[in-house]
Design an enzyme around this catalytic site. Sequence first.
Site, PDB file in Angstrom:
ATOM      1  CE  LYS A  39      -4.164  -1.870   0.166  1.00 52.35           C
ATOM      2  NZ  LYS A  39      -5.048  -1.765  -1.018  1.00 52.35           N
TER       3      LYS A  39
ATOM      4  CD  GLU B 141     -10.190   3.433   0.378  1.00 51.78           C
ATOM      5  OE1 GLU B 141     -10.164   4.664   0.236  1.00 51.78           O
ATOM      6  OE2 GLU B 141      -9.397   2.663  -0.221  1.00 51.78           O
TER       7      GLU B 141
ATOM      8  CB  SER C 251       0.024  -8.013  -1.049  1.00 55.14           C
ATOM      9  OG  SER C 251      -0.824  -8.768  -0.205  1.00 55.14           O
TER      10      SER C 251
END
Lengths: 403, 260
Positions: free
Chosen positions: A94, A116, A383
């Site tokens: 991210k 969000e 990830s």
Amino acid sequence: MKENLENSPDSRGRYGIHGGQYIPETLMNAVIELDEAYKKYKDNPDFNKEVTDLFNNYANRPSLLYYAENMTKDLGGAKVYLKREDLNHTGAHKINNCIGQAVLAKRMGKTRLIAETGAGQHGVATATVAALMGMECEVYMGVKDMERQALNVYRMRLLGAKVHGVESGTGTLKDAVSEAMREWTARIEDTHYLIGSCMGPHPFPEIVRDFQAVISKESRQQILEAEGKLPDAVLACVGGGSNAIGSFYHYIPDKGVRLIGCEAAGRGVDTMETAATIATGSLGIFHGMKSYFCQDKYGQIAPVYSISAGLDYPGIGPEHAYLHDIGRAEYVPVTDDEAVEAFEYLSRVEGIIPAIESAHAVAYAKKLVPTMRKDQIVIITISGRGDKDVAAIARYRGEDLHD
Amino acid sequence: MSKITIADAFKNGKAFIPFITSGDPDLETTEKNVLEMEKAGADLIELGIPFSDPTAEGPVIQEANIRALSGGVTTDKIFDMVRDLRTKTQIPMVFMTYANVVYHYGKEKFIKTAAEIGMQGLILPDVPFEEKKEFSETCKEYGIELVSLIAPTSHDRIRMIAKEADGFVYCVSSLGVTGMRSKITTDVGAMVELVKEAKDIPCAIGFGISNPEQAKEMASKSDGAIVGSAIVKICGQYGKDAPEHVYEFVKSMADAVHSV
């Protein structure tokens, strides 16, 4: 094919029939302003230098491409490599997108970031870049997710962000997106909505993809250095799909490379408790985009479920919907049970605790790899790291452990 | 009887346009509410078709959507209610819902049915000018007017939107989502003027209007006032007993608007 994809999306933000800008008029000038700013900066050397410097000197890029020898031997098929986005600063992919968008927002004169978050990884990454760049930060998170990811809520607060619990709907990621969009319509002038996945209205899916594409840009070079050839398959988990699109992007023109997105099937695609959009969804328009969504026959969005708060979303980014339509990428469902088993497996076999999201990709690899030849290669994107999930997985296994 | 049009709502002066969510708490009550609102002086009715995730709505209308959906209302049942209503009233009516409700039902099937059962228009708050064609061409084919919205952030877009607008232009008074506001600070009068320069079309102002004074002020700056949350709040408060209370409130609002 290559030309086609390099040009995608078209000027109206379409990937085939998917994408677009289905948002209230109040937000139109904001997304137009964002689109113009992105066009202005994306090939600007100074802008790219700033992003790359932060990638390399703050976020710990390039991330490792690790040869998982134990897993390879254990599965007895293709060679397994892990693209270690879990080693990035803040522990997930991210941060790539957050750095890119925050640098862009700052150049646009914005002083406040809203976001969000589902699992909390995107919220943490947004709070992190906001702290770094001296910007205000407010994060919207479903109340159910705040409960299952309590540690990340505290991390965001520690980083100076304000976390708003969203009680509407199912109290999960989709409701957090809706609430962040509502908040953006109320305060646009100084605020950038730092969307966390390759979804929402154009140009968000393109911007998020471009900043996440660093994953496949690196892995392509790394695998060529290590093996002298491209992988046979690239696997990544898919919720909205940002780590997957980043993992796939630079391989899209290489038709010999299978691209496999692993969706969260929850308790199974034949149950109502699933979040596998490609497996169970249908065409729709929601959260600013046309794509596939889990919904009923009247177009009411379904209350989806997955053990993974980060994949617990009823839609999928428009570029994935397009890659599915043209058959360039495959999307497969992976259940909670399979993901938890893979979470434990990777921990035990390689000493790497993956995020429960990433464990979905590991789970499918465990099925696929043994069916492949030993001279073949698979890259799995890890990830994120799994620290945030340890307590929840313990509870799943019946242990009384709390954060 | 001649064909009902949206223009009818504006032909006798300023229009009062109430919104309610269909099926909140049930369709029988919705029907009664519509008839009471007409009796109280409403000129055009906005009938909401509930959506699970209404991203342009504040908490009051979000909750009404949940009440309606958990009560089992569906698009088909709302169509049946309108069929029945049309035997009792000739007031112009438009649907207000989200793109997915129309798109997933089948755009053509939805719009064709809406026209057949006697609806005059459609408002889709998540379909801006750039995506409008996808719906407006089918709307034109069946004689449904797709209402365009302009917002305080629209600026240079107002002319472009107004030029192609049908029915009336919905002027969003404030930033943010639907809901009652104590004060409206946007210069909506200037927005209305920009529309009128581009096209001779009625303009009604909505978002945040909750009392007769505000309604009167907004109507003085435009051709009408749209009120949603304040009415939906009454529906939420009184449930099946709402019609008489809705009547009282709408009467006070409609009288204020008509006094301009």
